[in-house]
Scaffold this motif. Sequence first.
Motif, PDB file in Angstrom:
ATOM      1  N   GLY A   5       0.787  -1.217   0.000  1.00  0.00           N
ATOM      2  CA  GLY A   5       0.000   0.000   0.000  1.00  0.00           C
ATOM      3  C   GLY A   5       0.823   1.273   0.000  1.00  0.00           C
ATOM      4  N   GLN A   6       2.129   1.159   0.102  1.00  0.00           N
ATOM      5  CA  GLN A   6       2.992   2.339   0.175  1.00  0.00           C
ATOM      6  C   GLN A   6       3.747   2.603  -1.130  1.00  0.00           C
ATOM      7  N   GLU A   7       3.460   1.806  -2.159  1.00  0.00           N
ATOM      8  CA  GLU A   7       4.214   1.902  -3.411  1.00  0.00           C
ATOM      9  C   GLU A   7       4.221   3.319  -3.983  1.00  0.00           C
ATOM     10  N   ARG A   8       3.120   4.044  -3.872  1.00  0.00           N
ATOM     11  CA  ARG A   8       3.026   5.381  -4.457  1.00  0.00           C
ATOM     12  C   ARG A   8       3.730   6.436  -3.609  1.00  0.00           C
ATOM     13  N   SER A   9       4.272   6.039  -2.452  1.00  0.00           N
ATOM     14  CA  SER A   9       5.020   7.009  -1.643  1.00  0.00           C
ATOM     15  C   SER A   9       6.504   7.007  -2.003  1.00  0.00           C
ATOM     16  N   GLN A  10       6.847   6.312  -3.095  1.00  0.00           N
ATOM     17  CA  GLN A  10       8.231   6.321  -3.571  1.00  0.00           C
ATOM     18  C   GLN A  10       8.618   7.729  -4.000  1.00  0.00           C
ATOM     19  N   PRO A  11       9.905   8.027  -3.941  1.00  0.00           N
ATOM     20  CA  PRO A  11      10.357   9.323  -4.473  1.00  0.00           C
ATOM     21  C   PRO A  11       9.955   9.453  -5.949  1.00  0.00           C
ATOM     22  N   PRO A  12       9.673  10.654  -6.406  1.00  0.00           N
ATOM     23  CA  PRO A  12       9.249  10.861  -7.801  1.00  0.00           C
ATOM     24  C   PRO A  12      10.231  10.304  -8.824  1.00  0.00           C
ATOM     25  N   THR A  13      11.518  10.330  -8.502  1.00  0.00           N
ATOM     26  CA  THR A  13      12.502   9.785  -9.450  1.00  0.00           C
ATOM     27  C   THR A  13      12.309   8.280  -9.623  1.00  0.00           C
ATOM     28  N   LEU A  14      12.014   7.572  -8.538  1.00  0.00           N
ATOM     29  CA  LEU A  14      11.808   6.121  -8.635  1.00  0.00           C
ATOM     30  C   LEU A  14      10.502   5.801  -9.356  1.00  0.00           C
ATOM     31  N   ALA A  41       9.175   7.629 -11.695  1.00  0.00           N
ATOM     32  CA  ALA A  41       9.458   7.886 -13.105  1.00  0.00           C
ATOM     33  C   ALA A  41      10.281   6.748 -13.709  1.00  0.00           C
ATOM     34  N   LEU A  42      11.247   6.238 -12.942  1.00  0.00           N
ATOM     35  CA  LEU A  42      12.053   5.124 -13.435  1.00  0.00           C
ATOM     36  C   LEU A  42      11.193   3.881 -13.641  1.00  0.00           C
ATOM     37  N   ARG A  43      10.303   3.589 -12.700  1.00  0.00           N
ATOM     38  CA  ARG A  43       9.396   2.442 -12.858  1.00  0.00           C
ATOM     39  C   ARG A  43       8.543   2.601 -14.103  1.00  0.00           C
ATOM     40  N   ASP A  44       8.033   3.825 -14.335  1.00  0.00           N
ATOM     41  CA  ASP A  44       7.231   4.077 -15.532  1.00  0.00           C
ATOM     42  C   ASP A  44       8.047   3.841 -16.798  1.00  0.00           C
ATOM     43  N   LEU A  45       9.313   4.283 -16.787  1.00  0.00           N
ATOM     44  CA  LEU A  45      10.193   4.083 -17.940  1.00  0.00           C
ATOM     45  C   LEU A  45      10.422   2.595 -18.206  1.00  0.00           C
ATOM     46  N   VAL A  46      10.710   1.852 -17.156  1.00  0.00           N
ATOM     47  CA  VAL A  46      10.951   0.414 -17.316  1.00  0.00           C
ATOM     48  C   VAL A  46       9.698  -0.284 -17.851  1.00  0.00           C
TER      49      VAL A  46
END
Length: 161
Positions: A17-26, A28-33
């Motif tokens: 439930g905390q996945e969206r509390s990642q830093p914005p850079t992470l 963005a990286l997940r979205d890129l991958v």
Amino acid sequence: MTDEQHVVAPPPWVDRGQERSQPPTLLALRDLVAAGSRVNHVVSRRAGLSETELVTLEHLSREQIGPAEVARRLEVSTAAATGIVDRLVSRGHVERRPHEVDRRRTELHITDSGRGEIIGHLMPMFAALDRHDATFTEEEKAVVRRYLRGATEAFERVLDD
């Protein structure tokens, strides 16, 4: 698991439930991958290739390697790699040539047809990436490069275990 994996405390955003509390850079990286994974799937389908055939062409667009190296990079058996190469050869995307030094070995060379297959489908992305890259200063590019190299090292840690 290695000892190091037991010692390292997980970041708080790893909890359910905390996945969206990642830093914005992470994020963005997940979205890129995720987008990169979808690109391979869509491009291979459009080109009438399997994803492993597309990945093989991508490897061969950077360097000439042999069938055994294809097997190693794709993490498939040599028999499976031979099948992949055979299909690419039959489509005219790859040629087998004797190794320049060790004539017992074979090198694989991407043909103009194979290169065109990749570039034809990916050119809009390449052009957009080039335009995007041009909007950064050299200092900004250095930071992005450092971030991406570190992210690559983090990904490779999973591969090395």
